[in-house]
Design an enzyme around this catalytic site. Structure first.
Site, PDB file in Angstrom:
ATOM      1  N   ASP A 109       0.713  -1.342  -0.016  1.00 31.58           N
ATOM      2  CA  ASP A 109      -0.035   0.000  -0.172  1.00 31.58           C
ATOM      3  C   ASP A 109       0.846   1.227   0.034  1.00 31.58           C
ATOM      4  O   ASP A 109       1.673   1.560   0.983  1.00 31.58           O
ATOM      5  CB  ASP A 109      -0.901  -0.005   1.170  1.00 31.58           C
ATOM      6  N   MET A 166      -2.040   4.873  -3.980  1.00 31.83           N
ATOM      7  CA  MET A 166      -3.086   5.849  -3.471  1.00 31.83           C
ATOM      8  C   MET A 166      -2.221   7.288  -3.247  1.00 31.83           C
ATOM      9  O   MET A 166      -1.981   7.731  -2.283  1.00 31.83           O
ATOM     10  CB  MET A 166      -3.562   5.457  -2.008  1.00 31.83           C
ATOM     11  N   HIS A 191      -0.419  -1.013  -4.651  1.00 34.83           N
ATOM     12  CA  HIS A 191      -1.742  -0.524  -4.634  1.00 34.83           C
ATOM     13  C   HIS A 191      -1.342   1.120  -4.604  1.00 34.83           C
ATOM     14  O   HIS A 191      -1.057   1.500  -3.339  1.00 34.83           O
ATOM     15  CB  HIS A 191      -2.484  -0.817  -3.529  1.00 34.83           C
ATOM     16  N   MET A 234     -12.318  -1.444  -3.609  1.00 34.57           N
ATOM     17  CA  MET A 234     -12.170  -1.098  -1.971  1.00 34.57           C
ATOM     18  C   MET A 234     -13.481  -1.424  -1.236  1.00 34.57           C
ATOM     19  O   MET A 234     -14.331  -0.753  -1.741  1.00 34.57           O
ATOM     20  CB  MET A 234     -11.870   0.204  -1.883  1.00 34.57           C
TER      21      MET A 234
HETATM   22  C1  DX5 Z   1      -6.577   0.703   2.984  1.00 37.14           C
HETATM   23  C2  DX5 Z   1      -5.675  -0.249   2.211  1.00 37.14           C
HETATM   24  C3  DX5 Z   1      -5.975  -1.774   2.464  1.00 37.14           C
HETATM   25  C4  DX5 Z   1      -5.827  -2.036   3.965  1.00 37.14           C
HETATM   26  C5  DX5 Z   1      -6.367  -3.450   4.346  1.00 37.14           C
HETATM   27  O1  DX5 Z   1      -6.465   2.078   2.172  1.00 37.14           O
HETATM   28  O2  DX5 Z   1      -5.548  -0.169   0.868  1.00 37.14           O
HETATM   29  O3  DX5 Z   1      -4.828  -2.487   1.669  1.00 37.14           O
HETATM   30  O4  DX5 Z   1      -4.252  -1.923   4.279  1.00 37.14           O
HETATM   31  O5  DX5 Z   1      -6.065  -3.575   5.671  1.00 37.14           O
HETATM   32  P1  DX5 Z   1      -7.184  -4.091   6.489  1.00 37.14           P
HETATM   33  O6  DX5 Z   1      -7.260  -5.677   5.630  1.00 37.14           O
HETATM   34  O7  DX5 Z   1      -6.997  -4.238   7.889  1.00 37.14           O
HETATM   35  O8  DX5 Z   1      -8.790  -3.605   6.157  1.00 37.14           O
HETATM   36 ZN    ZN Z   2      -4.770  -1.701  -0.613  1.00 36.34          ZN
END
Ligand code: DX5
Ligand code: ZN
Length: 221
Positions: free
Chosen positions: A36, A70, A68, A139
């Protein structure tokens, strides 16, 4: 339909021992490393960049690394992740000025490309990109943090995307991200998802320092 993949999100890992943590989850049966990247601009949090991806490769991680993004803008950071050994690079369409160009940049660099849809983001852009993407990431929380609650209406979205993928005849992974764990993963799979991100459900399990701490949670999923 692809075979199922478990993709632990390292956002919830112990960053003081990241190489070991990643090796442990992969030895316990995880398939992909979900990486992430947050810039404290597109999402209200700041995490890791290409150097950490490169460090995992140098540490000996050979499994796919599913980056990923962001971040906004998107294009400037893509070449650095390509060099750092990213296997998949996905980004939020709202964060790119030119979605097709960003997807092509990833493909031309030899990685698999994908789009990420926030819970309330409509799927319209898939009308013109389904022929290009290798992964669609839905998401099931609002992006920025681990440990949030799964947003159930995303299951309908997953069913719609599964139908679009099947009708396209293309090999596209359908990934879900946020609030997934042993209690809801079967329902998510029934909605047509084949790739499951889990951060806190995995890295919050077991006793710190126990090399086998993730075995049971990964097997349970
Ligand atoms: C949130 C991230 C997710 C997050 C998932 O913005 O993209 O990948 O780390 O974490 P959990 O599984 O704890 O919801
Ligand atoms: Zn993620």
């Amino acid at each position: 339909m692809n075979d199922f993949w478990i993709a632990p999100s390292i956002l919830s890992a112990d960053f003081a021992r990241l190489g070991e943590e990643v090796a442990n989850v992969l030895e316990s049966g995880a398939d992909v490393v979900h990486f992430d990247v947050m810039d404290n601009h597109y999402v209200p949090n700041l995490t890791i960049g290409p150097l950490v991806c490169e460090a995992l490769r140098k540490y000996g991680v050979t499994a796919p690394i599913d980056v990923h993004l962001m971040v906004k803008p998107v294009d400037r950071i893509i070449p650095d992740f390509l060099k750092a050994g990213a296997s998949y690079i996905t980004f939020h369409p709202e964060a790119s000025e030119h979605i097709d160009r960003s997807l092509q940049l990833i493909k031309d660099g030899g990685a698999k490309c994908g789009l990420v849809f926030n819970p309330a983001t409509p799927l319209d852009v898939l009308e013109y990109t389904l022929a290009k993407v290798d992964m669609i990431l839905l998401m099931s929380v609002n992006p920025g943090f681990g440990g949030q609650k799964f947003i159930p209406y995303v299951l309908d979205k997953a069913r719609k995307v599964r139908e679009m993928i099947d009708n396209s005849g293309r090999d596209i992974r359908l990934e879900i991200d946020g609030g997934v764990g042993p209690a809801n993963i079967a329902e998510v799979a029934r909605a047509g998802v084949d790739t499951f991100v889990a951060g806190s459900a995995v890295f919050g399990a077991g006793q710190a320092g126990d090399p086998n701490r993730y075995n049971s949670i990964i097997q349970a999923m």
